[in-house]
Design a protein around this motif. Structure first.
Motif, short mmCIF file in Angstrom:
data_model
loop_
_atom_site.label_atom_id
_atom_site.label_comp_id
_atom_site.label_asym_id
_atom_site.label_seq_id
_atom_site.Cartn_x
_atom_site.Cartn_y
_atom_site.Cartn_z
N THR A 194 -4.60 -11.89 -7.61
CA THR A 194 -3.50 -12.44 -6.82
C THR A 194 -3.29 -11.53 -5.61
OG1 THR A 194 -1.15 -13.02 -6.89
CG2 THR A 194 -1.81 -11.21 -8.30
N GLY A 195 -2.78 -12.09 -4.53
CA GLY A 195 -2.67 -11.36 -3.26
C GLY A 195 -1.89 -10.06 -3.40
N GLY A 196 -2.42 -9.00 -2.80
CA GLY A 196 -1.67 -7.74 -2.72
C GLY A 196 -2.10 -6.68 -3.72
N THR A 197 -2.82 -7.08 -4.78
CA THR A 197 -3.19 -6.07 -5.78
C THR A 197 -4.17 -5.05 -5.20
OG1 THR A 197 -4.88 -7.56 -6.66
CG2 THR A 197 -2.78 -7.55 -7.80
N GLY A 203 1.36 -15.54 -14.17
CA GLY A 203 2.34 -15.50 -13.07
C GLY A 203 2.64 -14.11 -12.55
N MET A 204 1.91 -13.11 -13.00
CA MET A 204 2.24 -11.77 -12.52
C MET A 204 1.86 -11.61 -11.05
SD MET A 204 -0.56 -9.42 -14.43
CE MET A 204 -1.13 -8.12 -13.37
N THR A 205 2.59 -10.74 -10.36
CA THR A 205 2.35 -10.55 -8.93
C THR A 205 2.01 -9.08 -8.67
OG1 THR A 205 4.61 -9.92 -8.44
CG2 THR A 205 4.11 -12.29 -8.40
N ALA A 206 1.62 -8.82 -7.42
CA ALA A 206 1.31 -7.43 -7.05
C ALA A 206 2.56 -6.55 -7.18
CB ALA A 206 0.77 -7.41 -5.62
N MET A 207 3.73 -7.13 -6.99
CA MET A 207 4.97 -6.35 -7.16
C MET A 207 5.14 -5.94 -8.62
SD MET A 207 6.24 -5.86 -4.25
CE MET A 207 7.87 -5.22 -4.58
N ASP A 208 4.79 -6.86 -9.55
CA ASP A 208 4.86 -6.50 -10.98
C ASP A 208 3.92 -5.34 -11.28
OD1 ASP A 208 6.62 -8.63 -11.39
OD2 ASP A 208 4.96 -10.03 -11.79
N LEU A 209 2.76 -5.42 -10.66
CA LEU A 209 1.74 -4.39 -10.85
C LEU A 209 2.27 -3.03 -10.36
CD1 LEU A 209 -1.32 -3.95 -11.51
CD2 LEU A 209 -1.76 -4.39 -9.12
N TYR A 234 -8.77 3.08 -12.73
CA TYR A 234 -8.38 2.99 -14.14
C TYR A 234 -6.87 2.77 -14.27
CZ TYR A 234 -8.07 3.99 -19.12
OH TYR A 234 -7.81 3.90 -20.46
N VAL A 235 -6.10 3.59 -13.55
CA VAL A 235 -4.64 3.49 -13.60
C VAL A 235 -4.18 2.12 -13.08
CG1 VAL A 235 -2.50 4.40 -12.56
CG2 VAL A 235 -4.26 5.99 -13.39
N HIS A 236 -4.76 1.69 -11.99
CA HIS A 236 -4.42 0.41 -11.37
C HIS A 236 -4.68 -0.74 -12.36
CE1 HIS A 236 -5.67 -3.01 -8.62
NE2 HIS A 236 -4.53 -2.68 -8.05
N GLY A 237 -5.84 -0.70 -13.03
CA GLY A 237 -6.16 -1.75 -14.02
C GLY A 237 -5.20 -1.69 -15.20
N LEU A 238 -4.90 -0.47 -15.63
CA LEU A 238 -4.00 -0.33 -16.77
C LEU A 238 -2.60 -0.84 -16.41
CD1 LEU A 238 -4.00 0.73 -19.67
CD2 LEU A 238 -3.28 2.96 -18.80
N ALA A 239 -2.17 -0.58 -15.17
CA ALA A 239 -0.88 -1.11 -14.70
C ALA A 239 -0.92 -2.63 -14.78
CB ALA A 239 -0.59 -0.63 -13.28
N GLY A 240 -2.06 -3.20 -14.43
CA GLY A 240 -2.23 -4.66 -14.54
C GLY A 240 -2.09 -5.11 -15.99
N ASP A 241 -2.65 -4.33 -16.91
CA ASP A 241 -2.55 -4.69 -18.33
C ASP A 241 -1.11 -4.56 -18.83
OD1 ASP A 241 -5.26 -5.20 -18.36
OD2 ASP A 241 -5.81 -3.22 -19.12
N VAL A 242 -0.41 -3.55 -18.33
CA VAL A 242 1.01 -3.38 -18.70
C VAL A 242 1.80 -4.58 -18.15
CG1 VAL A 242 3.09 -1.99 -18.33
CG2 VAL A 242 0.90 -0.86 -18.79
N ALA A 243 1.56 -4.91 -16.88
CA ALA A 243 2.30 -6.01 -16.24
C ALA A 243 2.00 -7.34 -16.93
CB ALA A 243 1.94 -6.09 -14.76
N ALA A 282 0.85 -1.20 0.00
CA ALA A 282 0.00 0.00 0.00
C ALA A 282 0.89 1.25 0.00
CB ALA A 282 -0.92 -0.02 1.22
N ALA A 283 1.92 1.24 0.83
CA ALA A 283 2.81 2.41 0.90
C ALA A 283 3.50 2.64 -0.44
CB ALA A 283 3.84 2.21 2.01
N GLU A 284 3.96 1.57 -1.04
CA GLU A 284 4.66 1.73 -2.32
C GLU A 284 3.68 2.11 -3.44
OE1 GLU A 284 8.19 -0.31 -4.84
OE2 GLU A 284 7.69 -1.23 -2.92
N GLY A 285 2.44 1.65 -3.32
CA GLY A 285 1.41 2.04 -4.30
C GLY A 285 1.24 3.56 -4.34
N ALA A 286 1.26 4.17 -3.15
CA ALA A 286 1.13 5.63 -3.09
C ALA A 286 2.32 6.30 -3.76
CB ALA A 286 1.01 6.07 -1.63
N LEU A 287 3.52 5.79 -3.47
CA LEU A 287 4.73 6.36 -4.09
C LEU A 287 4.70 6.24 -5.60
CD1 LEU A 287 7.83 5.14 -2.05
CD2 LEU A 287 7.08 7.50 -2.38
#
Ligand SMILES: NC(=O)C1=CN([C@@H]2O[C@H](COP(=O)(O)OP(=O)(O)OC[C@H]3O[C@@H](n4cnc5c(N)ncnc54)[C@H](O)[C@@H]3O)[C@@H](O)[C@H]2O)[C@@H](O)CC1
Ligand SMILES: [K+]
Length: 516
Positions: free
Chosen positions: A450-453, A496-502, A480-489, A270-275
């Protein structure tokens, strides 16, 4: 882009016809021609291709007769199957049925067992099936003959184009009402319907085309339509732009209150998501025993220790410290990994109702609110709640199936009743506001299951608020941004993508939208 419920669309059609004097047959003609245009974009020539038009008894069937006429005019081979008798067809549909009757088209009324065999054979020898069975006039459940014909269409394995909406999909919710046509393409008229975007209906709709059928724009604008699909252009317009003279202090201060002994990862994400969403300064306050671990994990995030219970969750003595930290922050994200100890829950409730800045409330903080949603009225600013369907079920005392069966309705009611912004997560996240306004998100993919998204989303929304966005805009843009990041990842492999990839893909998603 706005989306209309079935009743809103009917109202719009009626105003166009009754007040503006546009004949219903003109709208029907435009609807049918729009489907022909879509077919022409699939095949260079429609001549000699074989089509089956499966028509119901209403105006959706009427569109089907228009389509059949144009197909025949282009030299295609067309059979029209009518689920019922010609005598039962009236109005604009009747006018178009009479025309193709006079043209001598093959119209088969399905009334006997032998007619069913004809449907099966014709479907098997067709290039394309046109689903003109049920449109916005569909009510209740699909059964009997309707279910039978839908089964035949789906079993034929042919390309199916749905007229307005795949038959059997509930226009307002995307629910499959017993059975639904599985289409490769849907051409929808006037405004798209929510059920084309919400699952499982979205899976039946295939590629969606929104066709202008000539309804005056003024008719649409004067309607108080509250459902929207989030589009890139609108997100581009509301995302913050960074001044070349920016420094870390101008991009806002985010406080994340998260974590417990067994759940440090959620706090970190969550903290890194904000950054990653561009927040200038992020402070993570977590139970004291986690501080060393989190400080090592997160280089750029400041960490603040909080008093904790014997089991390693935040305790009541931490409230003063949390409020102190909140008073120096532009936004507080609270909840990921906090644990479910009653003392923690009570500390969370006190913090939520006393803090003076905007809040993003997630995960275990939502757990703490079950039975206490009345407290949300005490929040200083309209809070953003980010439940997944399980959390929403607990908050609303519904079961998960009921939440997913009407994601828009459930989110809208909760936002209105509790006085908050609801971000109901899951495939096609729904953002609901207290005035009934709804935004449906179409970015994202199954790799995000997957866990963490969800923790990342909480951080992203908070990070956007920290940069000066309203909670309203941050919730819409954040999903929207979060989903798009998922599409990029997912370009690196979806399964096999993870929340860290996102997390790592959030800057690229932002860049893709704003160019910075
Ligand atoms: N004038 C208009 O309002 C326009 C309507 N258009 C088309 O008309 C459609 C709406 O037409 P209608 O309002 O006539 O309704 P539909 O054609 O969608 O459906 C009504 C018919 O389906 C039957 N039906 C409803 N629920 C059923 C169920 N559970 N099982 C079996 N049969 C069921 C009804 O008895 C009725 O015969 C739109 O989706 C669109 O395709 C377009 O032609 C554009 C203009
Ligand atoms: K249909």
């Amino acid at each position: 882009m706005r989306v209309a419920t079935a009743s809103e669309m009917r109202e719009i059609d009626n105003i166009a016809i009754d007040e503006y004097g546009i004949p219903g047959t003109v709208l029907m003609e435009n609807a049918g021609v729009a489907v022909i245009r879509r077919l022409e974009s699939i095949w260079e020539s429609l001549a000699e291709r074989k089509f089956c038009v499966l028509a119901g008894k209403g105006n959706n069937g009427g569109d089907g007769y228009v389509i059949a006429r144009h197909l025949a005019n282009q030299g295609a081979k067309v059979k029209v199957f009518l689920l019922g008798e010609k005598a039962g067809i009236s109005g604009d549909a009747r006018i178009n049925l009479d025309i193709i009757d006079k043209m001598g088209l093959d119209i088969i009324e399905i009334v006997s067992e032998r007619d069913w065999d004809k449907v099966k054979v014709a479907a098997a020898f067709s290039d394309c099936l046109v689903d003109a069975l049920l449109g916005t006039g569909f009510r209740g459940e699909v059964g009997g003959d309707m279910a039978h014909i839908i089964d035949i269409m789906n079993a034929a394995g042919k390309l199916v184009i749905a007229v307005d909406i795949p038959s059997g999909v509930e226009a307002d919710t995307g629910r499959i009402c017993g059975k639904a046509v599985q289409a490769a393409y849907t051409v929808t008229f006037g405004l798209p319907k929510p059920g084309l975007f919400l699952y499982p209906g979205a899976e039946c709709a295939g590629e969606i085309t929104v066709a202008d059928i000539g309804i005056p724009t003024a008719v649409v604008s004067r309607q108080n339509i509250k459902q929207n699909i989030i589009m890139a252009g609108m997100v581009r317009a509301i995302l913050p732009r960074r001044s070349p003279a920016a420094h870390k202090g101008t991009s806002g201060r985010t406080l994340v209150i998260a974590g417990s002994r067994d759940l440090s990862g959620a706090a970190a994400m969550a903290a890194e998501g904000a950054l990653r969403a561009g927040a200038g300064l992020v402070t993570l306050s977590a139970p004291a025993s986690l501080q060393n671990l989190l400080a090592m994990k997160l280089t750029e995030v400041m960490t603040k220790p909080l008093a904790e219970t014997a089991t390693g969750g935040i305790c009541r003595e931490a409230v003063g410290e949390m409020l102190q930290l909140a008073s120096g922050s532009d936004v507080v994200a609270i909840g990921p990994g906090l644990g479910r100890h009653e003392e923690t829950a009570s500390a969370v409730r006190e913090t939520i109702t006393t803090a003076q800045c905007p809040l993003v409330i997630d995960a275990d903080a939502l757990y703490a609110l079950a039975g206490y949603t009345n407290l949300l009225n005490e929040c200083a600013a309209l809070p953003v709640l980010t439940p997944h369907p399980g959390e929403m079920a607990r908050l609303t005392k519904l079961d998960v199936e009921a939440v997913n069966a009407d994601r828009v309705g459930v989110a809208r009611q909760a936002a209105g009743e509790w006085g908050c912004i609801i971000v109901l997560k899951g495939a096609r996240t729904v953002v609901a506001f207290p005035d009934g306004e709804i935004y449906i998100n179409t970015t994202g993919n199954a790799g995000m299951a997957t866990g963490g998204t969800g923790d990342v989303l909480t951080g992203v929304i908070a990070g956007l608020i920290a940069q000066g966005m309203s909670s309203h805009d941050a919730a819409v843009a954040g999903v929207y941004v979060h989903g798009l990041a998922g599409d990029v990842a997912a370009q690196g492999g979806m399964v096999g993508m993870t929340a860290m990839d996102l997390l790592k893909a959030v800057p690229a998603a932002l860049y893709g939208i704003t160019g910075c």
